[in-house]
Design an enzyme around this catalytic site. Structure first.
Site, short mmCIF file in Angstrom:
data_model
loop_
_atom_site.label_atom_id
_atom_site.label_comp_id
_atom_site.label_asym_id
_atom_site.label_seq_id
_atom_site.Cartn_x
_atom_site.Cartn_y
_atom_site.Cartn_z
N TYR A 170 26.10 -106.48 -71.27
CA TYR A 170 26.20 -105.08 -70.84
C TYR A 170 25.32 -104.20 -71.71
O TYR A 170 24.57 -103.35 -71.21
CB TYR A 170 27.66 -104.63 -70.92
CG TYR A 170 27.87 -103.18 -70.57
CD1 TYR A 170 27.71 -102.72 -69.26
CD2 TYR A 170 28.23 -102.25 -71.55
CE1 TYR A 170 27.90 -101.39 -68.94
CE2 TYR A 170 28.43 -100.93 -71.23
CZ TYR A 170 28.26 -100.50 -69.94
OH TYR A 170 28.45 -99.16 -69.62
N SER A 194 24.61 -95.83 -71.25
CA SER A 194 25.90 -95.83 -71.93
C SER A 194 25.68 -95.91 -73.42
O SER A 194 24.64 -96.43 -73.89
CB SER A 194 26.73 -97.03 -71.47
OG SER A 194 27.82 -97.27 -72.35
#
Length: 306
Positions: A162, A137
């Site tokens: 994350y 990501s």
């Protein structure tokens, strides 16, 4: 991405291949003739979502459970594995630790897939030409690896956790490619874009509206120029990484929008729910540093030993 590509006789594994971009990835491989195994924590739900797709089967897989990972791999070592898509993931969750005490985003998004890939190495080698694709990501820009505290024993921040896990996805691809390219196993990391409605994040509708990701009716705003994509568009880069002949001699790279990302060495900006999304998702140096990639590999091996 698959125009003119026949995957008949090819074996594929897609983790979380029954929801969001994983489902679209599975569907694309199935239509191209591949045999696909989808690993899921919810096999019954996965089987229902995949009903009607040819040559697709489901097997239980819990990326937080080392025994489940080994059991999944053991069932698939009797066949060649041409493509492994490490797609499943969680995002910005409240602090949770697995049975080993490992922070769940790092353990799920990276360490579980690391264990799976190593367990499936014999099948990848047997293919005499295989690709491992890690779904990362643009969030990797938020954090490098917290070498002194990867499991957030102090100062837990869900977005930083994350970001660390997504950086790990990229570093894993870099080092896997370095180690195994000579054996025909290539590694890639991909940024699928901002995909609303995949049940990955924890943002509220009000936060998504504030970021310009959904409209007043709650429908996703699709704007590929800003990285806001449909699940099909998001899956395209995974499929590109797994199959494109343009990558025949390229590996260990981070891909976005179906091409190799340029390196962005500017200071990453913070991402916070309730603000406009940041369209820039080019790879930053900490995610492709070869020394960090080797260090993470060594750390991951140690963590698997408990």
């Amino acid at each position: 991405m698959l125009a003119g590509i026949d995957l008949s006789g090819k074996n594929v594994v897609v983790t979380g291949g029954h929801v969001g971009i994983g489902l679209e990835t599975t569907r694309a491989f199935s239509k191209a003739g591949a045999r696909v195994v989808v690993g899921s924590r919810s096999p019954d739900r996965a089987a229902e979502a995949l009903s009607g797709l040819d040559r697709v089967e489901v097997a239980p897989l819990d990326l937080l459970d080392p025994a489940s990972i080994d059991a999944f791999a053991d069932r698939h070592l009797d066949r060649r594995l041409h493509i492994l898509i490490n797609n499943a993931g969680i995002m910005a969750t409240p602090l949770h630790r697995d049975a080993r005490g490992y922070e769940s985003q790092f353990a799920t998004n990276h360490l579980g897939h690391f264990q799976l890939a190593l367990a499936l190495l014999p099948a990848l080698r047997a293919a005499h030409g295989a690709r491992v694709v890690n779904v990362s990501s643009g969030g990797h820009r938020l954090s490098g690896i917290r070498w002194d505290d990867p499991h957030f024993h102090t100062g837990y921040d869900p977005m930083l956790a994350y970001g660390q896990s997504k950086t790990a996805n990229v570093l894993f691809a870099v080092e896997l490619d370095r180690r195994f390219a000579d054996e025909g196993i290539r590694g890639y990391a991909v940024h699928p874009g901002i995909i609303v409605g995949t049940n990955l994040g924890t943002a509220t509708d009000d936060q998504l509206r504030a970021m310009g990701l959904i409209d007043d009716s709650g429908h996703p705003i699709i704007d590929p120029a800003r990285g806001q994509k449909t699940p099909q568009q998001g899956a395209a880069t995974s499929v590109f990484a797994a199959t494109s002949p343009l990558l025949a001699d390229i590996g260990g790279v981070y891909l976005r929008d179906n091409e190799v990302s340029p390196l962005d060495d500017s200071a990453p900006k913070p991402i916070a729910f309730g603000t406009e999304p940041i369209p820039v998702a080019d790879v930053v140096p900490h995610a492709v540093d070869p020394d960090s990639a080797q260090l993470l590999w060594d750390l991951s091996e140690q963590l698997l030993k408990g």
